[in-house]
Write a protein that holds these residues in place. Structure first.
Motif, short mmCIF file in Angstrom:
data_model
loop_
_atom_site.label_atom_id
_atom_site.label_comp_id
_atom_site.label_asym_id
_atom_site.label_seq_id
_atom_site.Cartn_x
_atom_site.Cartn_y
_atom_site.Cartn_z
N PHE A 165 -123.44 14.11 -46.86
CA PHE A 165 -122.32 14.17 -46.22
C PHE A 165 -122.34 14.90 -45.01
O PHE A 165 -122.62 16.35 -45.50
N CYS A 168 -118.92 17.12 -44.19
CA CYS A 168 -117.22 16.93 -44.53
C CYS A 168 -116.16 18.28 -43.96
O CYS A 168 -116.86 19.21 -43.32
N ILE A 177 -114.70 13.82 -46.16
CA ILE A 177 -115.67 13.25 -45.65
C ILE A 177 -115.71 12.88 -43.95
O ILE A 177 -114.68 12.12 -43.87
N PHE A 209 -120.81 9.94 -42.81
CA PHE A 209 -121.28 9.50 -44.46
C PHE A 209 -122.84 8.73 -44.49
O PHE A 209 -122.59 7.93 -43.38
N LYS A 217 -120.41 6.55 -51.56
CA LYS A 217 -119.65 7.69 -51.09
C LYS A 217 -118.14 7.56 -51.66
O LYS A 217 -118.03 9.08 -52.06
N GLU A 253 -116.64 11.25 -53.10
CA GLU A 253 -115.90 11.84 -52.48
C GLU A 253 -114.56 12.60 -52.93
O GLU A 253 -113.93 12.98 -52.96
#
Length: 379
Positions: free
Chosen positions: A202, A204, A209, A212, A240, A244
């Motif tokens: 990831f 971020c 996010i 990914f 994902k 998250e």
């Protein structure tokens, strides 16, 4: 102007990181640093990276002063810091605490408290349980001593990565003559399929996010579980979405690798580990189109990003030394086993010339202690 600070340049993954960054930025962008600016290191840097000038950045109490000198030397530039190694990143946090806001470094990192939480596997396990994030059940010292748990279990070091120092306990007999230092280790339930690890990667910003991709393990070294030596890119929404929640709870910024195991007992991906720095298979990010390194630099500088499409039918393979060791121990047709293809990138070889790759491999692996350890541990 912009510069990129290159630390830990002789680490295995740093070779790939630097070669990928060279695809996107001109040579005068980079500041190469080493702890010891010796003649030997200068020769290595020249042969491996074709670079003549090295800056000193010691990994001790002199780190902050060395970094201040670099900052002053390039005072007219914005300098991007990459979290290559955890130890170096911790030193960088010390530097930030010392200088406060008066510096010209750019970066995308979580706050220090969050970074240290992510490194502590025991604290992370408890954090996940408190926030209802799926993870293996935590077994406290009290529960362990009173045997208020079910076998099998796993004993892990609180700090560290990979399979090193992990102990698998199948039954009471396995605990005979075993002394557990609860200051250095902790205990979890062992999930039914511990080798089926899937990783999510990831990029971020403030808990959101930005980009990914994932990968599925095909082969590890050793076979019982360890570093991934052959894996396939994936774009799993389940991975994902599983990542998250914790990314949001941690309000994470920057790069992050999260490892999961799918537990068929309750149909959930369970978080087993976080790596808050660049990972060994970062090359796949470039090869599959995610371009995390390029995007990290842009985010650190506050620039807008261009969306990229992930190519799922791509693979990453660590042929030397791990797949070679695997082949030696499990002999098969070498023309089939080592056959190359355009959908696979090769650690320490793709994105570099063969000449420089071979020099890097020689300097990195051809030491007696290193070879003895490699061939002795690949079970």
């Amino acid at each position: 102007m912009m510069k990129i600070l290159l630390t830990d340049i002789f680490f295995r993954k740093s070779f790939d990181i630097i070669n990928i960054l060279k695809r996107h930025h001109p040579p005068n962008t980079f500041i190469y640093t080493v702890s010891d600016v010796s003649h030997f290191n200068k020769v290595k840097a020249r042969l491996i990276y074709d670079v003549k000038h090295l800056k000193q950045l010691r990994k001790n109490d002199s780190f902050t002063q060395d970094l201040l000198k670099i900052s002053q030397l390039f005072e007219g530039d914005e300098i991007v810091f990459l979290p290559v190694e955890e130890s170096t990143t911790l030193k960088f946090f010390e530097f930030l605490n010392y200088v406060r806001a008066s510096h010209n470094f750019k970066f995308s990192l979580p706050d220090f408290k969050t970074f240290t939480l992510s490194r502590n596997k025991e604290d992370l396990n408890l954090f996940c349980e408190r926030h209802h994030i799926s993870c293996p059940n935590y077994i406290s010292e009290q529960k362990f001593n009173s045997r208020a748990f079910l076998f099998p279990i796993i004993i892990k070091p609180i700090h560290g990565s990979g399979a090193k120092d992990i102990i698998y306990i199948a039954n009471e007999e396995d605990l005979n003559d075993l002394n557990i230092d609860f200051g250095k280790s902790f205990i979890q339930e062992r999930l039914p399929n511990p080798k089926d690890v899937e990783a999510g990667f990831f990029l971020c910003e403030n808990g959101k996010i930005i980009s990914f991709y994932g990968h599925k393990r095909i082969r590890t070294f050793p076979n019982t579980g360890g570093v991934t030596v052959f894996s396939e890119c994936s774009n799993s929404l389940d991975i994902k979405n599983s990542g998250e929640l914790i990314i949001n709870k941690l309000n994470w910024s920057g790069l992050l690798m999260i490892e999961f195991i799918f537990d068929e007992r309750d149909d959930k991906y369970k978080l087993i580990e976080i790596n808050p720095r660049l990972w060994g298979s970062i090359m796949l990010s470039e090869f599959c189109g995610a371009e995390f390194l390029k995007k990290y630099v842009e985010i650190s500088l506050g620039n807008d990003l261009i969306d990229t499409k992930i190519i799922e039918d791509t693979f990453i393979r660590w042929v030397f030394p791990y797949d070679i060791i695997y082949w030696v121990k499990n002999l098969s047709n070498p023309f089939i086993f080592f056959k190359t293809n355009n959908s696979t990138c090769y650690i320490n070889f793709t994105y570099s010339t063969l000449f420089r790759s071979l020099f890097f491999v020689c300097f990195t692996y051809f030491r007696f202690s290193k070879l003895t350890n490699l061939f002795g541990s690949g079970k």
